[in-house]
Motif scaffolding. Structure first.
Motif, PDB file in Angstrom:
ATOM      1  N   SER A   2       0.895  -1.159   0.000  1.00 38.87           N
ATOM      2  CA  SER A   2       0.000   0.000   0.000  1.00 38.87           C
ATOM      3  C   SER A   2       0.930   1.204   0.000  1.00 38.87           C
ATOM      4  O   SER A   2       2.144   1.034  -0.055  1.00 38.87           O
ATOM      5  CB  SER A   2      -0.871  -0.015   1.252  1.00 38.87           C
ATOM      6  N   ASP A   6       0.315   1.711   6.728  1.00 36.78           N
ATOM      7  CA  ASP A   6      -0.107   0.314   6.838  1.00 36.78           C
ATOM      8  C   ASP A   6      -0.094  -0.091   8.309  1.00 36.78           C
ATOM      9  O   ASP A   6       0.074   0.767   9.187  1.00 36.78           O
ATOM     10  CB  ASP A   6       0.751  -0.607   5.954  1.00 36.78           C
ATOM     11  N   SER A 129      -5.514   2.488   4.014  1.00 34.95           N
ATOM     12  CA  SER A 129      -5.084   1.308   3.269  1.00 34.95           C
ATOM     13  C   SER A 129      -5.995   0.185   3.763  1.00 34.95           C
ATOM     14  O   SER A 129      -5.771  -0.362   4.848  1.00 34.95           O
ATOM     15  CB  SER A 129      -3.612   0.994   3.561  1.00 34.95           C
ATOM     16  N   LYS A 134      -5.662   3.092   8.966  1.00 36.45           N
ATOM     17  CA  LYS A 134      -6.112   4.367   8.410  1.00 36.45           C
ATOM     18  C   LYS A 134      -5.693   5.506   9.322  1.00 36.45           C
ATOM     19  O   LYS A 134      -5.476   5.328  10.516  1.00 36.45           O
ATOM     20  CB  LYS A 134      -7.617   4.363   8.188  1.00 36.45           C
ATOM     21  N   ARG A 151      -9.987  -4.248   0.565  1.00 40.39           N
ATOM     22  CA  ARG A 151      -8.624  -4.366   0.075  1.00 40.39           C
ATOM     23  C   ARG A 151      -8.614  -4.823  -1.374  1.00 40.39           C
ATOM     24  O   ARG A 151      -9.415  -5.671  -1.765  1.00 40.39           O
ATOM     25  CB  ARG A 151      -7.917  -5.385   0.953  1.00 40.39           C
ATOM     26  N   GLY A 155      -5.616   2.124  -6.547  1.00 41.16           N
ATOM     27  CA  GLY A 155      -5.207   3.295  -5.777  1.00 41.16           C
ATOM     28  C   GLY A 155      -6.177   4.418  -6.079  1.00 41.16           C
ATOM     29  O   GLY A 155      -6.515   4.653  -7.244  1.00 41.16           O
ATOM     30  N   SER A 179      -6.029  -0.395  -2.806  1.00 40.82           N
ATOM     31  CA  SER A 179      -4.752  -0.568  -2.109  1.00 40.82           C
ATOM     32  C   SER A 179      -4.629   0.537  -1.051  1.00 40.82           C
ATOM     33  O   SER A 179      -4.433   0.252   0.123  1.00 40.82           O
ATOM     34  CB  SER A 179      -3.587  -0.521  -3.095  1.00 40.82           C
ATOM     35  N   THR A 180      -4.744   1.781  -1.484  1.00 38.35           N
ATOM     36  CA  THR A 180      -4.780   2.922  -0.564  1.00 38.35           C
ATOM     37  C   THR A 180      -5.657   4.007  -1.174  1.00 38.35           C
ATOM     38  O   THR A 180      -5.640   4.215  -2.387  1.00 38.35           O
ATOM     39  CB  THR A 180      -3.364   3.505  -0.320  1.00 38.35           C
ATOM     40  N   ASP A 204       4.270   0.671  -6.073  1.00 39.33           N
ATOM     41  CA  ASP A 204       3.566  -0.280  -5.215  1.00 39.33           C
ATOM     42  C   ASP A 204       3.093  -1.485  -6.030  1.00 39.33           C
ATOM     43  O   ASP A 204       2.227  -1.339  -6.896  1.00 39.33           O
ATOM     44  CB  ASP A 204       2.367   0.425  -4.559  1.00 39.33           C
ATOM     45  N   THR A 207      -0.786  -2.140  -6.350  1.00 38.57           N
ATOM     46  CA  THR A 207      -1.635  -1.224  -7.111  1.00 38.57           C
ATOM     47  C   THR A 207      -1.526  -1.498  -8.601  1.00 38.57           C
ATOM     48  O   THR A 207      -0.435  -1.469  -9.166  1.00 38.57           O
ATOM     49  CB  THR A 207      -1.237   0.243  -6.816  1.00 38.57           C
TER      50      THR A 207
END
Lengths: 305, 415
Positions: A2, A6, A129, A134, A151, A155, A179-180, A204, A207
């Motif tokens: 992420s 994390d 993420s 978070k 999840r 992105g 992912s985030t 990443d 992503t």
């Protein structure tokens, strides 16, 4: 993987004793975020729901090594808090306050730049993420957070906090996870615009695609398009730009965020869309088309679990 | 954006060390003649309104004698320039122009710091200059932590072809403008034209100073210099906007409501979250609905303020229905808003059988909000089972039904 945050990220919360900050800190911890300390000037030595409180970032970091800070302090105090965190050496700072004076915003960005620190916000709803951790207010309590985010390989970057969450919800509903998600902040000047976060998504491995939620004003989308054009971002991009209603509004009229000011033809949604399309992004006209566009971008190899 | 009246901005510039034309602000033709006499020689008579392109709009008139100044004032006072009524005039010494430059300091979203812009071809509309000759405008980024040194001002302006005694004075003016921009925490300071006179003096002949509403709490002294007409953006605030601003200023937490009235609208939009509000306006436009308001409020203890503003909205004669709500995620205790709406409906006695009112809220406090709505007959509560687009479609169809003289219930939607 992420980006930015994390389950290993050690987080300091500034302003932790405020009612909103306290609630969000509870939600963050319930979600799995490692909150190691709080900072509230004049309240050092207190304990806030089990989190030790310090007078300053320097004293907090002396006891608790940390990777990131989230600032729930009021707009008027945001700059001093962010600058203190940057000087104390926190690697990533998230500023949530809305309505921070623009001269303060410029100062905090300049200090972060000098200290080599990443600054997200101001006027950011937060970073999440999904399934990991978070920071900030994104999602609210645990049930809503779990409803909105899951999840996965997408992105998400948004200039509007609420609409970024709504974008994630549209994706999650159809089994496409993230992912985030970063609410980059609704102001014209933010610490980390799209083009500074996209390279993190490029690196990443989890992503596979990025969704941008843009707005009128600033050059965030233009810079993202330039980055794509220069080969600095090679994964598929899906974009939606709100604010077409501003195109027909008289000069100086602005609905929405401070950033949504169209001046001298620059920063108009039409121009942003054209540049992003030219750079290879799939630009959708209706938000509801985002999940289909993402599925197209992810290709045949992607199956929603 | 809050704008400082030009005469007061010039006084600030003057105290910062920038020369400005001798001038007096007046409110009657007789005062204009007296001002011209006191100044002596030819003058300019300018309408003090918070709008650009005043020259083209005929809001700046030249007068050679006090009698002509009086005539000019008669023509200008009471006129409306770009939607703004002319209430005050600035009578100013007419300067002998050798060169006209453009100078501004503002924030740049690319470098994310102050940006100085200068052109040796000032005096015209900067937009048209940019179209014809974009190279005529040069930019200089400033590191806000370092500030702007006199040396940097000199070398920047020298590179633009400014020379001689004028160079030194222009550099001083630039340095002073930057200092004023910082001290007042301005969003924009624009001097156009910055005049080089035939005696090598540098004078700020016209200027715009836009402040930052979010920083005004630190500047009580500057608040008094603001043109309240500039609060409405491209036009003065409408009566309902002015009343909402008053509510926002009197009920704490102050400065948390953003409200715009939209001309010829029918459906009041009360949508929280700037991005969501913007998206809803787009959606309404696409679906053919006519928004009458854009109204956003910062989360917090907002019930009283929301209640008072909702009453103002319900009293707008052109409004035929309303859609209130927020994104699904909002951490804003939605029950406060729904309770405020229910109270406003009750107090104003609005008949929701003829005035469709949809609230679409989800998130913290949603269940309590649903119960409150259930106690307000006719108020339609929708949760996350309905998207923003579907809520918009529904309110548009219901308002259309009401306009046809039918019940909105015939247009769908849970009663």
């Amino acid at each position: 993987m992420s980006i930015l945050v994390d389950e290993t990220t050690r987080v300091v919360v500034a302003g932790i004793t405020g009612w909103q900050a306290r609630a969000h800190t509870g939600f963050m911890r319930a979600y799995g975020t490692r909150v190691v300390a709080g900072v509230v000037p004049g309240r050092g030595g207190e304990d806030c729901d089990g989190v030790p409180v310090y007078d300053s970032f320097a004293s907090a970091l002396g006891e608790h090594p940390a990777d990131a800070a989230v600032l729930f302090v009021p707009a008027a105090a945001a700059a001093e808090s962010a600058i203190e965190a940057a000087v104390a050496g926190v690697g990533m700072i998230l500023v949530c306050a809305e309505g921070v004076p623009q001269h303060d915003v410029a100062r905090m960005i300049a200090h972060a730049r000098r200290a080599g620190v990443r600054l997200v916000g101001p006027n950011s709803q937060g970073i999440i993420s999904p399934g990991r951790a978070k920071m900030g207010g994104t999602g609210g309590d645990l049930p809503v957070t779990n409803l909105l985010f899951r999840r996965g390989p997408v992105g998400v970057l948004s200039r509007s906090g609420g609409m970024g969450s709504e974008t994630c919800w549209l994706l999650s509903r159809e089994g496409v996870g993230q992912s985030t998600y970063v609410s980059v902040g609704g102001d014209a000047m933010v610490g980390a615009p799209f083009s500074e976060l996209m390279p993190l998504f490029e690196e990443d491995p989890e992503t596979e695609c990025v969704v941008l939620f843009g707005e009128p004003g600033s050059c965030a989308e233009e810079d993202a398009a330039r980055l794509m054009g220069e080969g600095g971002f090679t994964k598929p991009v899906v974009a939606f730009i709100a604010g077409m209603v501003n195109e027909s509004a008289p000069q100086g009229v602005s609905f929405g965020h401070a950033a949504a000011i169209i001046e001298r033809g620059e920063g108009s949604p039409a121009r942003k869309k054209a540049l992003l399309r030219e750079a290879g992004a799939a630009v959708v006209e209706d938000m509801r088309e985002i999940p289909d566009a993402v599925r197209d971008a992810l290709g045949a190899g992607f199956f929603a679990p | 954006m809050p704008r400082v009246f030009e005469d007061r901005a010039k006084a600030l510039l003057n105290s910062a060390g920038v020369r400005v034309p001798k001038g007096h602000s007046v409110t009657t033709p007789l005062e204009a003649a007296e001002a011209a006499r006191a100044i002596g020689g030819p003058v300019m008579v300018k309408a003090l309104v918070p709008a650009g392109k005043r020259g083209k709009a005929g809001a700046i008139l030249a007068a050679d004698t006090p009698d002509e100044a009086e005539e000019a004032a008669k023509k200008l006072l009471g006129r409306v320039v770009h939607h703004f009524p002319v209430k005050r005039l600035l009578v100013e010494e007419r300067v002998a122009i050798a060169q006209e430059w453009y100078l501004s300091v503002a924030f740049d979203s690319a470098s994310r710091g102050p940006l100085v812009m200068f052109s040796a071809e000032g005096g015209v509309e900067i937009e048209s200059l940019l179209e014809e000759n974009p190279d005529a405008l040069r930019r200089m980024e400033v590191d806000i932590l370092e500030g702007l040194s006199e040396e940097r001002c000199v070398s920047f302006l020298r590179a633009m072809g400014v020379h001689g005694e004028g160079l030194y004075r222009a550099a001083m003016a630039l340095e002073a403008c930057y200092a004023l921009f910082r001290r007042t925490e301005a969003r924009v300071l624009e001097v156009n034209p910055l005049v080089l006179t035939d005696t090598d003096e540098v004078i700020a002949a016209a200027c715009v100073l836009d402040l930052d509403a979010d920083a005004l709490f630190r500047h009580a002294d500057l608040k008094e210099l603001l043109d309240e007409d500039s609060d409405g953006g491209w036009r003065p605030p409408t009566p309902v906007e002015a009343r909402v601003a008053e509510i926002d200023a009197s009920i704490p937490p102050i400065n948390t409501a953003r409200f715009t009235e939209i001309e010829d609208g029918e459906i009041a939009l009360m949508w929280s979250g700037g991005g969501g509000g913007l998206y809803l306006l787009d959606t309404m436009a696409r679906l053919g609905g006519k928004p009458a308001t854009a109204f956003d409020i910062t989360p917090g203890p907002l019930e009283e303020k929301y209640f008072e503003i909702t009453k103002e909205i319900l009293a707008m004669p052109n409004v035929k229905g309303a859609l209130a709500g927020s994104n699904i995620t909002s951490f804003s205790r939605v029950q406060l808003k729904v309770r405020a709406i229910a109270r406003a409906v009750e107090e104003t006695g609005v008949d929701l059988a003829k005035f469709p009112f949809i609230v679409r809220f989800a998130g913290a406090g949603g269940e309590e909000a649903r119960e409150i709505a259930a106690g307000c007959p006719g108020l339609q509560y929708l949760g996350d089972e309905v998207t923003l687009e579907e809520a918009a479609e529904r309110i548009i169809a219901q308002v259309e039904a009401v306009k046809r003289g039918e019940s909105w219930m015939s247009a769908g939607g849970a009663p």
